[in-house]
Design a protein around this motif. Structure first.
Motif, mmCIF file in Angstrom:
data_model
loop_
_atom_site.group_PDB
_atom_site.id
_atom_site.type_symbol
_atom_site.label_atom_id
_atom_site.label_comp_id
_atom_site.label_asym_id
_atom_site.label_seq_id
_atom_site.Cartn_x
_atom_site.Cartn_y
_atom_site.Cartn_z
ATOM 1 N N ALA A 1 44.084 46.899 48.702
ATOM 2 C CA ALA A 1 43.184 47.663 47.416
ATOM 3 C C ALA A 1 44.155 48.549 46.510
ATOM 4 C CB ALA A 1 42.102 48.513 47.867
ATOM 5 N N THR B 1 40.697 42.236 44.577
ATOM 6 C CA THR B 1 41.131 41.899 46.083
ATOM 7 C C THR B 1 41.624 40.572 46.048
ATOM 8 O OG1 THR B 1 39.976 43.521 47.067
ATOM 9 C CG2 THR B 1 40.835 41.900 48.550
ATOM 10 N N ASP C 1 34.535 40.111 42.961
ATOM 11 C CA ASP C 1 33.584 39.649 44.015
ATOM 12 C C ASP C 1 32.542 39.086 43.553
ATOM 13 O OD1 ASP C 1 32.830 42.024 43.204
ATOM 14 O OD2 ASP C 1 33.259 43.191 45.115
ATOM 15 N N GLY D 1 30.799 43.506 46.839
ATOM 16 C CA GLY D 1 31.289 43.923 48.060
ATOM 17 C C GLY D 1 32.368 44.700 48.054
ATOM 18 N N ARG D 2 33.628 44.049 48.398
ATOM 19 C CA ARG D 2 34.940 44.784 48.620
ATOM 20 C C ARG D 2 35.291 45.390 47.325
ATOM 21 N NH1 ARG D 2 39.612 44.667 51.710
ATOM 22 N NH2 ARG D 2 40.736 46.593 51.104
ATOM 23 N N ASP D 3 35.297 44.541 45.997
ATOM 24 C CA ASP D 3 35.705 45.130 45.044
ATOM 25 C C ASP D 3 35.015 46.108 44.449
ATOM 26 O OD1 ASP D 3 37.974 43.544 44.654
ATOM 27 O OD2 ASP D 3 36.843 41.913 43.651
ATOM 28 N N ALA E 1 33.336 48.424 46.228
ATOM 29 C CA ALA E 1 33.910 49.574 47.139
ATOM 30 C C ALA E 1 35.027 50.332 46.703
ATOM 31 C CB ALA E 1 33.893 48.989 48.515
ATOM 32 N N THR E 2 36.125 49.170 46.396
ATOM 33 C CA THR E 2 37.369 49.802 45.801
ATOM 34 C C THR E 2 37.069 50.476 44.512
ATOM 35 O OG1 THR E 2 38.575 48.001 46.926
ATOM 36 C CG2 THR E 2 39.688 49.040 45.112
#
Length: 227
Positions: A37, A88, A93, A100-102, A104-105
């Motif tokens: 990240a 990511t 995402d 999700g992940r992006d 959160a980043t």
């Protein structure tokens, strides 16, 4: 304990009235966000004072460096911070199928920025896939971002709707990657039909990020939509 809502497309971090951490120095700082990240914060020269913050998302296959190359210097000239995350995967995402992940980043990066820097307003922007992501995030987080700056977007797919941000959208009439009629022009019309305040700039050009458009968008955001 507050449960993060990245899977719902929500950004939970908020500016603090009095950040307690040591201010970030002028220049570019790569934030420590853990494995795979990355986000870079660009801080204009001068004393630490409350500043506008632009979160800017790159196009597919791009990086934080591409975002800063496109908007960093012009934003610094206006005294604005730029937070440039890197996706990511090869793109974001939400664009690739779901939040999700992006998200959160980006939320983790915002938490670090807000802890150390006074921020008086937030906008979300991006180019190409990053513009589609910015539109989607902006609609879902209009209680954080007061404006969205979208350069050559493909679509908007918000996972929810909060607040009422205003939108600045630009698209080239000769765009062969994301044709204007089914992309920027359509998205702008749909947002306006939903009651959002939309400024739409259709320019003679292709799938690119002209500095004059960046300057115009920053002026619209920072000085008001009528300027």
């Amino acid at each position: 304990m507050t449960v993060p809502r990245a899977a719902d497309g929500r950004l939970d971090s908020r500016p603090l009235a009095e950040p307690s951490g040591e201010p970030f120095p002028p220049g570019r700082t790569t934030l420590d966000l853990g494995t795979s990240a990355q986000a870079v914060l660009a801080v204009p020269p001068g004393d630490p004072v409350p500043r506008p913050l632009l979160v800017f998302c790159h196009g597919a296959g791009g990086s934080a460096a591409d975002s800063l190359a496109g908007v960093g210097e012009l934003a610094a000239d206006r005294g604005a911070l730029v937070l440039a995350p890197s996706s990511t995967a090869s793109t974001w995402d939400l664009v690739a199928g779901g939040p999700g992940r992006d998200i959160a980043t980006i939320d983790a990066a915002l938490a670090q920025v807000f802890a150390r820097t006074a921020v008086d307003r937030v906008a979300i922007g991006g180019f190409s896939d990053g513009a589609s992501y910015a539109l989607s995030l902006g609609i879902a987080n209009g209680d954080l971002a007061d404006a969205v700056l979208a350069f050559s977007p493909g679509f908007a797919a918000p996972p929810g709707r909060y607040g009422r941000p205003r939108f600045w959208i630009a698209h080239g009439t000769d765009d062969r990657v994301l044709p204007v009629a089914r992309c920027g022009r359509r998205v702008a019309a749909e947002l306006a039909a939903d009651g959002y305040v939309v400024t739409y700039d259709e320019f003679a050009g292709g799938h690119d990020l002209p500095p004059r458009l960046v300057s115009g968008a920053l002026r619209w955001w920072l000085d008001g939509p009528g300027v």
